[in-house]
Write a protein that holds these residues in place. Sequence first.
Motif: not given
Ligand code: ASP
Length: 657
Positions: A52-53, A58, A132, A202, A216-220
């Motif tokens: 992730s970043a 982000t 990222e 992401f 958002r949260g898409g790195s998973d």
């Molecule tokens: N950096 C992105 C976010 O904060 C993706 C991630 O962290 O999963 O949403």
Amino acid sequence: MNLSNARLPADAPWVVIKFGGTSVSTRPRWDTIARIAADHRANGKRVLIVVSALSGVTDLLKGIGEAFADGPRCAELRETIVARHHALFGEMDLPKRNAIDAWIAKLDQLLADPRRAAGTLDWQAEVLALGELSSSTLGALYLNACGLTTHWLDSREYLRAEALPNQGAWGQWLSASVRVRHEPAIALALASRGEVFIAQGFIARSGETATAVLGRGGSDTSAAYYGALLKAEAVEIWTDVPGMFSANPRQVADARLLARLDYAEAQEIATTGAKVLHPRCIHPVRDERVPIRIKDTNRPELPGTEIVWDAQLTAPSVKAISSRKGITLVSMESISMWQQVGFLADVFEVFKRHGLSVDLIGSAETNVTASLDPSDNLLNSDVLARLCTDLEAFCRVKVIAPCAAITLVGRGMRAMLHRLSAVLAEFGALNVHLISQSSNNLNLTFVIDEDVVDALIPRLHALLIRAEVMRVGDAAVFGPSWRELAGGDASVRRSTWWRTQRERLLELATQSTPRYVYSLDQVREKARCLSALGMVDRWHYALKANPHPDILRTLHAEGFAFECVSWNEVEAVRATLPDLPVERILFTPNFAPREEYRAALATGVRVTLDALHPITEWGADFAGAEIFLRVDLGVGRGHHDKVRTGGAQSKFGVSFD
Ligand code: ASP
Ligand code: ADP
Ligand code: MG
């Protein structure tokens, strides 16, 4: 770090390891990443690290995307972003900054881009992707400097956003999805290049040259895509909690670690609000049957959660409680809906036209209520106003917001309704706007006002999960609590004192069973915890909990007063503690006979009245006496109507009027 030099065969299994924002933000965390990657490598796996970043970056980039027209604000955000990356670069003690400065130059280029004037969505996606791109670049520099040869990959070469039939522009650029399947040729091509790789979470390619992000949260989800693409042996999600819990552990300290889940349950917990996994990350790995493990970067030794095809769990049980805030309900009232063909088609066509994805639905003869979840929708007041205007052609519209959805998740929910009476009683005191039971039989959702949800979740968890833990009693389902894990071994030992007393307890059990055993050390310790709360000036122990003389003596020594609900209890305290001043006994009977009040008043025990009857009927007995009144505040709880502690039907307390 285990830096073995042996070359891996081309078909060596892959492991994808993903690290979230907090896991990539400091040098010690990168040392952990290096160790985890090197260990996998030494165990004969090819490793793909997905990052992730840096935490918070982000949000800052999103700030630029939203404040595109505000020059000074954008400049300020840019400075903070640059400072964050330069600070980590400094902490990492790396020689050359060119690679990271190239991404800063890219940000400057985007700030000067003509698309900025309109803040277009494709421009926003490109800005967001820089978080990222930068973190993975810093990571690659550091891992190589540590001696772990690591190849940097651009995720846009491997993950391509697919156009979905009903997707609006917002979804296309900012919440894109990718279709992947196992591609052995890609795995082989990478294998010819090296053994450890790092790529961005992401981000994905859109069309031929553009960039999209996965929400958002898409790195998973990126990690899951790579897991499927490479048909990895496992995808490991390394984060700041040691697994998926029965509730958000930062909200409920007693939340229990869920040791093993199947894909469907994990999907349900993720979709209904548990941020620890992005909702879209289960699907790709499920198709390829790649297991997911959730692990704590700070404590790699903890076992975490394993998500597999078939968790082979025992009886149905409620596994988790999750919540989502920011829910908007749209209630559509039509007098002509009853038996009218096509009403639903008409109104839902309007949602579709505005690019809004509907989550929950409740319907009655003349009303349909639908919920909109902000994480699936671009939900601003303009969109909502336009939606309402268009809906008014078919019905009367009412928007109810802000709401929250609370979801109970577990396999076989419909077979568990009889166990939910205590939970339903909690909702009884609230304004429930919508209830929905999912057709996959995995969840039951209540939509309520947003402001009550934070206080409600820990209560529901205590009522439900604790009972489930007792009932299921299966360590394969519920692991230790967050509190136990957070406190380390000492606290686990303390909270489970019986473990250290095993032999004595087994010995006691041979004498008779069942047997109730109390630890006076525990009683003392808990009493001291309470006394340490300075804002309470007097603590009472309720005798009905257990009137054993040793417990009473122990609590007396800790400075506790005593609460009795019958005259017999008063006598029991006085017999055990003959020196206790009578005013340290609080007498709070419910429907007590007249003699008990008289005896209490005569002895000087503090008397509480919880009904008017004693005064109206035996007023003279109370003349001149100092008494407490128990007031009914109009709301109360209880596991059953007969023991509800407040409200019109309650037997406890004097109503205000
Ligand atoms: N950096 C992105 C976010 O904060 C993706 C991630 O962290 O999963 O949403
Ligand atoms: P990362 O940055 O590593 O992707 P996130 O912040 O996205 O981490 O997700 C981890 C967070 O998810 C935890 O810190 C926790 O607050 C939250 N969370 C919410 N519900 C749950 C749950 N049921 N189990 C575990 N964590 C949860
Ligand atoms: Mg996350």
